[in-house]
Design a protein around this motif. Structure first.
Motif, PDB file in Angstrom:
ATOM      1  N   UNK A  42      19.725  -2.347  -7.802  1.00  0.00           N
ATOM      2  CA  UNK A  42      19.693  -1.076  -7.062  1.00  0.00           C
ATOM      3  C   UNK A  42      18.271  -0.541  -6.940  1.00  0.00           C
ATOM      4  N   UNK A  43      18.001   0.119  -5.815  1.00  0.00           N
ATOM      5  CA  UNK A  43      16.677   0.705  -5.568  1.00  0.00           C
ATOM      6  C   UNK A  43      16.629   2.039  -6.308  1.00  0.00           C
ATOM      7  N   UNK A  44      16.160   2.004  -7.536  1.00  0.00           N
ATOM      8  CA  UNK A  44      16.128   3.190  -8.382  1.00  0.00           C
ATOM      9  C   UNK A  44      15.071   2.999  -9.459  1.00  0.00           C
ATOM     10  N   UNK A  45      14.324   4.060  -9.742  1.00  0.00           N
ATOM     11  CA  UNK A  45      13.315   4.018 -10.801  1.00  0.00           C
ATOM     12  C   UNK A  45      14.005   3.878 -12.150  1.00  0.00           C
ATOM     13  N   UNK A  46      13.496   3.001 -12.991  1.00  0.00           N
ATOM     14  CA  UNK A  46      14.097   2.769 -14.300  1.00  0.00           C
ATOM     15  C   UNK A  46      13.718   3.850 -15.306  1.00  0.00           C
ATOM     16  N   UNK A  47      12.704   4.646 -14.984  1.00  0.00           N
ATOM     17  CA  UNK A  47      12.265   5.705 -15.891  1.00  0.00           C
ATOM     18  C   UNK A  47      12.951   7.036 -15.607  1.00  0.00           C
ATOM     19  N   UNK A  48      12.902   7.480 -14.337  1.00  0.00           N
ATOM     20  CA  UNK A  48      13.416   8.816 -14.015  1.00  0.00           C
ATOM     21  C   UNK A  48      14.674   8.796 -13.143  1.00  0.00           C
ATOM     22  N   UNK A  49      15.031   7.650 -12.563  1.00  0.00           N
ATOM     23  CA  UNK A  49      16.231   7.566 -11.746  1.00  0.00           C
ATOM     24  C   UNK A  49      16.027   7.953 -10.291  1.00  0.00           C
ATOM     25  N   UNK A  50      14.800   8.271  -9.895  1.00  0.00           N
ATOM     26  CA  UNK A  50      14.495   8.654  -8.515  1.00  0.00           C
ATOM     27  C   UNK A  50      14.707   7.460  -7.600  1.00  0.00           C
ATOM     28  N   UNK A  51      15.157   7.704  -6.356  1.00  0.00           N
ATOM     29  CA  UNK A  51      15.504   6.606  -5.459  1.00  0.00           C
ATOM     30  C   UNK A  51      14.512   6.390  -4.337  1.00  0.00           C
ATOM     31  N   UNK A  52      13.356   7.029  -4.380  1.00  0.00           N
ATOM     32  CA  UNK A  52      12.315   6.792  -3.377  1.00  0.00           C
ATOM     33  C   UNK A  52      11.197   5.999  -4.044  1.00  0.00           C
ATOM     34  N   UNK A  53      11.008   4.765  -3.565  1.00  0.00           N
ATOM     35  CA  UNK A  53       9.978   3.882  -4.111  1.00  0.00           C
ATOM     36  C   UNK A  53       9.064   3.437  -2.982  1.00  0.00           C
ATOM     37  N   UNK A  54       7.780   3.344  -3.267  1.00  0.00           N
ATOM     38  CA  UNK A  54       6.790   2.912  -2.286  1.00  0.00           C
ATOM     39  C   UNK A  54       6.363   1.483  -2.591  1.00  0.00           C
ATOM     40  N   UNK A  55       6.310   0.655  -1.555  1.00  0.00           N
ATOM     41  CA  UNK A  55       5.841  -0.713  -1.720  1.00  0.00           C
ATOM     42  C   UNK A  55       4.332  -0.684  -1.912  1.00  0.00           C
ATOM     43  N   UNK A  56       3.840  -1.481  -2.843  1.00  0.00           N
ATOM     44  CA  UNK A  56       2.406  -1.508  -3.098  1.00  0.00           C
ATOM     45  C   UNK A  56       1.679  -2.218  -1.966  1.00  0.00           C
ATOM     46  N   UNK A  57       0.473  -1.779  -1.719  1.00  0.00           N
ATOM     47  CA  UNK A  57      -0.359  -2.382  -0.685  1.00  0.00           C
ATOM     48  C   UNK A  57      -0.788  -3.777  -1.095  1.00  0.00           C
ATOM     49  N   UNK A  58      -0.852  -4.677  -0.128  1.00  0.00           N
ATOM     50  CA  UNK A  58      -1.256  -6.050  -0.404  1.00  0.00           C
ATOM     51  C   UNK A  58      -2.746  -6.121  -0.736  1.00  0.00           C
ATOM     52  N   UNK A  59      -3.100  -7.081  -1.572  1.00  0.00           N
ATOM     53  CA  UNK A  59      -4.522  -7.284  -1.918  1.00  0.00           C
ATOM     54  C   UNK A  59      -5.173  -8.270  -0.971  1.00  0.00           C
ATOM     55  N   UNK A  60      -4.347  -8.936  -0.161  1.00  0.00           N
ATOM     56  CA  UNK A  60      -4.857  -9.897   0.818  1.00  0.00           C
ATOM     57  C   UNK A  60      -5.532  -9.144   1.956  1.00  0.00           C
ATOM     58  N   UNK A  61      -6.646  -9.667   2.422  1.00  0.00           N
ATOM     59  CA  UNK A  61      -7.362  -9.015   3.516  1.00  0.00           C
ATOM     60  C   UNK A  61      -6.593  -9.188   4.822  1.00  0.00           C
ATOM     61  N   UNK A  62      -6.342  -8.090   5.493  1.00  0.00           N
ATOM     62  CA  UNK A  62      -5.646  -8.110   6.779  1.00  0.00           C
ATOM     63  C   UNK A  62      -6.625  -7.610   7.822  1.00  0.00           C
ATOM     64  N   UNK A  63      -6.834  -8.412   8.859  1.00  0.00           N
ATOM     65  CA  UNK A  63      -7.801  -8.057   9.892  1.00  0.00           C
ATOM     66  C   UNK A  63      -7.137  -8.159  11.259  1.00  0.00           C
ATOM     67  N   UNK A  64      -7.344  -7.128  12.064  1.00  0.00           N
ATOM     68  CA  UNK A  64      -6.787  -7.099  13.408  1.00  0.00           C
ATOM     69  C   UNK A  64      -7.904  -7.153  14.415  1.00  0.00           C
ATOM     70  N   UNK A  65      -7.620  -7.740  15.571  1.00  0.00           N
ATOM     71  CA  UNK A  65      -8.596  -7.804  16.640  1.00  0.00           C
ATOM     72  C   UNK A  65      -8.359  -6.635  17.584  1.00  0.00           C
ATOM     73  N   UNK A  66      -9.370  -5.803  17.761  1.00  0.00           N
ATOM     74  CA  UNK A  66      -9.255  -4.645  18.636  1.00  0.00           C
ATOM     75  C   UNK A  66      -9.868  -4.982  19.988  1.00  0.00           C
TER      76      UNK A  66
END
Length: 67
Positions: A42-66
């Motif tokens: 289940x999508x739930x914090x194991x410490x406080x029980x809150x159900x809103x979790x944020x995905x961590x940002x990737x460490x891989x370099x992402x580059x877009x062509x403008x």
């Protein structure tokens, strides 16, 4: 397509080794603790029980062509 996942099923966030029990890490919006969640848990914090979790940002370099 070079995916190893069956058609219609994606393996986003799965490690390159293809382990079945891939743990994704998220940050709790309420208490800020790092939470590891496996597929099917289940999508739930194991410490406080809150159900809103944020995905961590990737460490891989992402580059877009403008234009």
């Amino acid at each position: 397509m070079a995916d190893s996942a069956p058609p219609g099923e994606r393996s986003y966030g799965a490690p390159v080794g293809g382990a079945a029990s891939a743990t994704m890490h998220y940050l709790c919006a309420e208490c800020g603790v790092k939470v590891g969640i496996n597929k099917g848990e289940p999508i739930r914090c194991k410490e406080c029980g809150h159900r809103i979790l944020y995905k961590q940002r990737t460490r891989r370099m992402v580059q877009f062509e403008a234009r």
